[in-house]
Design a protein around this motif. Structure first.
Motif, PDB file in Angstrom:
ATOM      1  N   UNK A   1       0.695  -1.245  -0.203  1.00  0.00           N
ATOM      2  CA  UNK A   1       0.161   0.097   0.069  1.00  0.00           C
ATOM      3  C   UNK A   1       0.904   1.172  -0.107  1.00  0.00           C
ATOM      4  N   UNK A   2       1.902   1.246   0.729  1.00  0.00           N
ATOM      5  CA  UNK A   2       2.765   2.231   0.899  1.00  0.00           C
ATOM      6  C   UNK A   2       3.462   2.542  -0.630  1.00  0.00           C
ATOM      7  N   UNK A   3       4.008   1.757  -1.059  1.00  0.00           N
ATOM      8  CA  UNK A   3       4.709   1.815  -2.317  1.00  0.00           C
ATOM      9  C   UNK A   3       4.007   2.192  -3.230  1.00  0.00           C
ATOM     10  N   UNK A   4       2.615   1.724  -3.330  1.00  0.00           N
ATOM     11  CA  UNK A   4       1.566   2.179  -4.563  1.00  0.00           C
ATOM     12  C   UNK A   4       1.235   3.685  -4.371  1.00  0.00           C
ATOM     13  N   UNK A   5       1.179   3.875  -2.957  1.00  0.00           N
ATOM     14  CA  UNK A   5       0.665   5.320  -2.629  1.00  0.00           C
ATOM     15  C   UNK A   5       1.581   6.219  -3.087  1.00  0.00           C
TER      16      UNK A   5
ATOM     17  N   UNK B   1      -8.681  11.283  -3.932  1.00  0.00           N
ATOM     18  CA  UNK B   1      -9.779  10.695  -3.067  1.00  0.00           C
ATOM     19  C   UNK B   1      -9.476   9.069  -3.086  1.00  0.00           C
ATOM     20  N   UNK B   2      -9.700   8.557  -1.954  1.00  0.00           N
ATOM     21  CA  UNK B   2      -9.130   7.304  -1.671  1.00  0.00           C
ATOM     22  C   UNK B   2     -10.281   6.526  -0.821  1.00  0.00           C
ATOM     23  N   UNK B   3     -10.464   5.313  -0.649  1.00  0.00           N
ATOM     24  CA  UNK B   3     -11.161   4.547   0.131  1.00  0.00           C
ATOM     25  C   UNK B   3     -10.866   4.964   1.683  1.00  0.00           C
ATOM     26  N   UNK B   4     -11.672   5.109   2.622  1.00  0.00           N
ATOM     27  CA  UNK B   4     -11.395   5.270   3.936  1.00  0.00           C
ATOM     28  C   UNK B   4     -10.414   4.455   4.636  1.00  0.00           C
ATOM     29  N   UNK B   5     -10.506   2.911   4.239  1.00  0.00           N
ATOM     30  CA  UNK B   5      -9.864   2.122   4.768  1.00  0.00           C
ATOM     31  C   UNK B   5      -8.463   2.230   4.344  1.00  0.00           C
ATOM     32  N   UNK B   6      -8.254   2.497   3.062  1.00  0.00           N
ATOM     33  CA  UNK B   6      -6.598   3.089   2.609  1.00  0.00           C
ATOM     34  C   UNK B   6      -5.967   3.890   3.395  1.00  0.00           C
ATOM     35  N   UNK B   7      -6.928   5.024   3.518  1.00  0.00           N
ATOM     36  CA  UNK B   7      -6.335   6.178   4.194  1.00  0.00           C
ATOM     37  C   UNK B   7      -6.021   5.894   5.483  1.00  0.00           C
ATOM     38  N   UNK B   8      -6.744   5.161   6.173  1.00  0.00           N
ATOM     39  CA  UNK B   8      -6.376   4.699   7.570  1.00  0.00           C
ATOM     40  C   UNK B   8      -5.416   3.947   7.742  1.00  0.00           C
ATOM     41  N   UNK B   9      -5.082   2.967   6.980  1.00  0.00           N
ATOM     42  CA  UNK B   9      -3.992   2.247   6.843  1.00  0.00           C
ATOM     43  C   UNK B   9      -2.687   3.018   6.579  1.00  0.00           C
ATOM     44  N   UNK B  10      -2.920   3.837   5.722  1.00  0.00           N
ATOM     45  CA  UNK B  10      -1.587   4.857   5.517  1.00  0.00           C
ATOM     46  C   UNK B  10      -1.107   5.711   6.526  1.00  0.00           C
TER      47      UNK B  10
ATOM     48  N   UNK C   1      -1.589   4.838   9.739  1.00  0.00           N
ATOM     49  CA  UNK C   1      -0.828   4.005  10.555  1.00  0.00           C
ATOM     50  C   UNK C   1       0.680   3.844  10.272  1.00  0.00           C
ATOM     51  N   UNK C   2       0.651   3.719   9.045  1.00  0.00           N
ATOM     52  CA  UNK C   2       2.082   3.582   8.459  1.00  0.00           C
ATOM     53  C   UNK C   2       3.055   4.857   8.870  1.00  0.00           C
ATOM     54  N   UNK C   3       2.610   5.883   8.264  1.00  0.00           N
ATOM     55  CA  UNK C   3       3.153   7.180   8.621  1.00  0.00           C
ATOM     56  C   UNK C   3       3.451   7.476  10.057  1.00  0.00           C
ATOM     57  N   UNK C   4       2.639   6.975  10.767  1.00  0.00           N
ATOM     58  CA  UNK C   4       3.008   7.343  12.293  1.00  0.00           C
ATOM     59  C   UNK C   4       3.840   6.201  12.902  1.00  0.00           C
ATOM     60  N   UNK C   5       3.803   5.028  12.246  1.00  0.00           N
ATOM     61  CA  UNK C   5       4.897   3.911  12.836  1.00  0.00           C
ATOM     62  C   UNK C   5       6.235   4.357  12.219  1.00  0.00           C
ATOM     63  N   UNK C   6       6.361   4.940  10.850  1.00  0.00           N
ATOM     64  CA  UNK C   6       7.578   5.329  10.394  1.00  0.00           C
ATOM     65  C   UNK C   6       8.186   6.405  11.200  1.00  0.00           C
ATOM     66  N   UNK C   7       7.560   7.287  12.046  1.00  0.00           N
ATOM     67  CA  UNK C   7       8.005   8.337  12.624  1.00  0.00           C
ATOM     68  C   UNK C   7       8.938   7.625  13.645  1.00  0.00           C
ATOM     69  N   UNK C   8       8.896   6.439  14.221  1.00  0.00           N
ATOM     70  CA  UNK C   8       9.807   5.781  15.065  1.00  0.00           C
ATOM     71  C   UNK C   8      11.345   5.590  14.707  1.00  0.00           C
ATOM     72  N   UNK C   9      11.470   5.918  13.205  1.00  0.00           N
ATOM     73  CA  UNK C   9      12.793   5.862  12.738  1.00  0.00           C
ATOM     74  C   UNK C   9      13.683   6.957  12.809  1.00  0.00           C
ATOM     75  N   UNK C  10      13.042   8.208  13.619  1.00  0.00           N
ATOM     76  CA  UNK C  10      13.983   9.062  13.920  1.00  0.00           C
ATOM     77  C   UNK C  10      13.736   9.740  15.281  1.00  0.00           C
TER      78      UNK C  10
END
Length: 574
Positions: free
Chosen positions: A439-443, A537-546, A548-557
């Motif tokens: 999902x992340x790479x496609x986005x 415009x995207x499906x709400x499920x896809x946005x929610x998953x994105x 979550x991924x963005x918030x998790x990636x904050x731990x890299x720094x």
């Protein structure tokens, strides 16, 4: 260095993140944990590079106790003669290594390719590569990536790129640029093209993010019955409406050819073979998808809008010039083909039902059934509702299909997102052609393409159903490279350390707008208008998953690097 560390000093609590920027020959390292303030606690900090073992040795004294750990170094061309730069900051340790070449230099890319590191330096997804890989399999089943459930009744062997469905634009490209008038022929052809378009059985269309399957090729799925127009699957023959035939006969003299609609269902592999074997001589007509050219008793089957334009005019003769010898030459994407002059068509001829688009097909005329993974405003229609499509076994989201006026799916096709399906079992193994799709790479791929096309680095992602803003994205760096993990202790210095690779990523600022108040939503709308932000415009499920991924990636720094201008800083793989 001491090999015995207390529990509170366990180095595996320390996290590392390597980062490099495109065209800059510097590799930067962040070292951090949750409770240490290096600028105060890390006395006599030392950093040593063990080039032979690709390790960085870090040590310091804290209250007369020596703390040490190892950090694996990614595969890069380090300049070992340049000094190592390091410093203790408020919440992290920063280390800089000088590189001989930037990580994205073509020499480094070739080096990585030789070492079979294509996963680390893979390019954006290629449609041609997907089609060739799928076609070479002979037959492909699709499976749910979450539970490995088989989704297709039989292996599919016919694959083609999703053709453009903006029919009006296509008609302008075909007929609008010529100096001769075609009267109502263009509109009639466009209408027949739209009316005959449907997703055929045993064939598969692909776009950048999805595969489109006929609903009848899916296992265990039931869709609402169609209501209303009974002509949805009708198969009109050449005698139902002779207006186009007469027009074309009049325009072409006494050649005895007619253009008529057909919705015959044929395998695309068989159809393309017939088209390639056909040789038309003496002033050929343009081979319009959705129509067949008849001469004497030879009939060319229609593609029913399923095959790209490159399949057509493969062996059609072309001639230079325009409007010479009563023929008109039209650019048909790949080639120039000629048609008889239709300028003699009587203006008094009435527009017949051939130019009328069936109600359930009007959505095709404005491209409303295009890329639904990340739709644009011109892909949307208040008359078309997109329904989520879930796995029958585990209920995981797989894709979506369009619904309107009792037709579900509207065009007979279901869009399955490549990030949620697999082409073989076990899923995500080397044989899975979609294993790299996430999902992340496609986005990211769609976001970069949108930024390039729209010249905007600000994007607002809206809910496909409510049209409300849900996610703000500001693209900071489209060419970043990084990897992250946990540091190693010094107790085991015999076993080799696994190699790590830098992966391409983008750095972004983002904001979750899911729970904003009305006043905050108005501020976001003002931000969109003021900055001319791109809107998708995207499906709400896809946005929610994105999110979550963005918030998790904050731990890299480290915490001091996770906010910029009041917005969270994160990254996504590309």
């Amino acid at each position: 260095m001491s090999s015995e560390l207390g529990t509170s000093e366990n180095p595996r609590k320390w996290r590392f993140t390597w980062e490099a920027q495109s065209h800059i020959p510097t590799l930067r390292l962040f070292l951090f944990d949750q409770g240490t303030k290096p600028c105060i606690q890390c006395k006599n900090l030392k950093v040593v590079l063990n080039f032979e073992r690709s390790l960085l040795l870090v040590s310091w004294f804290e209250e007369e106790t020596e703390i040490s750990f190892r950090v694996p170094v990614p595969r890069v061309l380090v300049d070992i003669e340049s000094p190592i730069s390091f410093r203790a900051m408020e919440d992290h340790i920063e280390v800089k290594l000088v590189l001989l070449l930037p990580v994205d230099h073509h020499i480094v890319s070739n080096f990585n390719s030789i070492l079979n590191m294509s996963e680390a330096t893979s390019q954006l997804f290629s449609m041609d590569s997907d089609i060739k890989s799928l076609s070479s399999r002979g037959g492909v089943h699709f499976y749910c990536k979450s539970c490995s459930t088989n989704l297709t009744k039989k292996p599919l062997s016919s694959f083609a790129e999703m053709p453009s469905i903006n029919w009006r634009e296509v008609a302008d490209n075909w007929f609008g640029a010529c100096c001769c008038s075609f009267g109502g022929i263009s509109e009639k052809l466009v209408a027949r093209y739209a009316n005959s378009y449907s997703c055929g059985e045993e064939s598969c269309l692909l776009d950048a993010t999805s595969v489109i399957l006929c609903k009848d090729d899916l296992v265990g799925f039931e869709f609402p019955d169609r209501d209303g127009d009974q002509n949805y699957e009708s198969e009109p023959d050449c005698t139902e409406d002779d207006s186009i035939n007469e027009d074309m006969q009049d325009a072409g003299g006494n050649h005895g050819r007619c253009v008529c609609p057909t919705v015959k269902k044929e395998k695309m592999s068989d159809l393309s073979g017939k088209l390639n074997s056909l040789h038309i001589q003496k002033e050929p007509f343009v081979d319009i998808p959705g129509y067949e050219i008849i001469e004497k008793e030879i009939t060319v089957p229609s593609l029913v809008g399923m095959v790209p334009v490159s399949y057509f005019s493969e062996n059609v003769a072309s001639a230079p010039g325009c409007c010479a010898d009563n023929r008109i030459h039209v650019l048909n994407h790949d080639k120039e083909v000629c048609m008889p002059d239709t300028s003699k068509i009587s203006k008094e001829q009435k527009v017949t039902k051939a130019s009328e688009v069936l109600a359930n097909k009007k959505s095709f005329l404005n491209g409303f059934l295009g890329n639904i993974f990340m739709a644009r405003s011109y892909n949307l229609s208040k008359d078309v509702e997109w329904i989520k499509f879930a796995c029958p076994q585990c209920s995981s989201l797989l894709g979506a299909y369009p619904c309107a006026d009792g037709y579900a799916p509207l065009d007979g096709g279901v869009r399955l997102f490549k990030c949620y399906i697999s082409t073989c079992l076990p899923v995500c193994e080397s044989g899975d052609l979609f294993r790299k799709y996430t999902l992340e790479r496609m986005f990211t791929s769609q976001l970069l393409e949108s930024a390039k096309d729209e010249l905007s680095f600000r994007t607002v992602v809206r809910d496909l159903r409510t049209k409300s803003p849900v996610l703000q994205i500001v693209l900071l760096n489209p060419n970043s490279w990084c990897c992250t993990g946990y540091c190693l202790g010094t107790e085991d210095t015999v076993d080799p350390v696994a190699n790590i690779n830098l992966f391409p990523a983008i750095k972004v600022l983002f904001s979750d707008c899911s729970y904003r108040t009305e006043s905050q939503i108005r501020m976001i709308e003002e931000w969109v208008t003021k900055n001319q932000a791109d809107e998708v415009y995207m499906l709400d499920h896809l946005i929610s998953e994105l999110i979550v991924s963005l918030e998790a990636a904050m731990d890299m720094y480290p915490p001091s690097y996770t906010f910029l201008q009041g917005l969270p800083l994160s990254s996504l793989p590309r």
